[in-house]
Design an enzyme around this catalytic site. Structure first.
Site, mmCIF file in Angstrom:
data_model
loop_
_atom_site.group_PDB
_atom_site.id
_atom_site.type_symbol
_atom_site.label_atom_id
_atom_site.label_comp_id
_atom_site.label_asym_id
_atom_site.label_seq_id
_atom_site.Cartn_x
_atom_site.Cartn_y
_atom_site.Cartn_z
ATOM 1 N N SER A 138 0.786 -1.233 0.000
ATOM 2 C CA SER A 138 0.000 0.000 0.000
ATOM 3 C C SER A 138 0.814 1.276 0.000
ATOM 4 O O SER A 138 0.382 2.286 -0.520
ATOM 5 C CB SER A 138 -0.938 0.009 1.209
ATOM 6 O OG SER A 138 -1.856 -1.046 1.101
ATOM 7 N N SER A 139 1.985 1.262 0.612
ATOM 8 C CA SER A 139 2.721 2.518 0.713
ATOM 9 C C SER A 139 4.182 2.342 0.324
ATOM 10 O O SER A 139 4.722 1.234 0.345
ATOM 11 C CB SER A 139 2.628 3.080 2.130
ATOM 12 O OG SER A 139 3.330 2.260 3.032
#
Length: 182
Positions: free
Chosen positions: A9-10
């Site tokens: 996600s990041s």
């Protein structure tokens, strides 16, 4: 051909574990990206993987939530793969393989559970923020627009579009800053 897809996600997270698992599964081609999984919008490498796979190929992921966070997105992707004659395999969740009816059923159940977990996580986060705000601990992120600077430029006679260009911000941000002073 086995085609792998990995996602975190990041930018602070690592793809290494997923990439290693996909290589161990003998994927010949691997697509990887650092993007949120809450939507399929903007996930370039997912779209590249879906375009790349051909009839007889298998798309492989390590976990269902790496492919999609919502049951609707997961079912849409799997349907798209099925229509192309491409199988889907998930390594960690009981080795889901969409070539069997039982696996298709399990896929639906696991997708619903993943979506439920995401909803619960959002609820807990929202509750935590509300408690922190009530305690005066959480004040939100720091403003990115200097409202005083926006008002000063407005007082100089500049319009919203001119202010936005001068400060490198969106026009909507200009008007929010101006309205916040009222």
């Amino acid at each position: 051909m086995l085609v792998g897809y990995a996602r975190v996600s990041s930018s602070g997270q690592s793809l290494d574990v997923q990439l290693e698992a996909l290589k161990d599964a003998e994927c010949e081609e691997i697509f990887a990206e650092k993007r949120t999984g809450t939507s399929t919008t903007g996930r370039t490498e997912l779209n590249n993987a879906l375009s790349f796979v051909r009839k007889g190929d298998t798309l492989v992921v390590t976990r269902l939530d790496r492919l999609a966070r919502s049951a609707a997105d997961l079912h849409r992707i799997v349907r798209q793969l099925t229509e192309k004659g491409v199988a889907f395999q998930c390594l960690q969740q009981s080795s889901i393989d969409t070539t069997t009816s039982t696996a298709k059923l399990l896929l639906g159940v696991l997708a619903s559970i993943a979506e439920f977990e995401a909803d619960i996580r959002r609820e807990r986060q929202r509750e935590g923020i509300e408690r922190a705000k009530a305690a005066g601990v959480y004040k939100g992120r720091k403003p990115t627009v200097d409202a005083a600077q926006v008002r000063a430029l407005r007082n100089q006679g500049l319009g919203g579009t001119e202010i936005a260009k001068k400060l490198g911000i969106a026009r909507a941000s200009v008007y929010r800053a101006l309205n916040a002073g009222n």
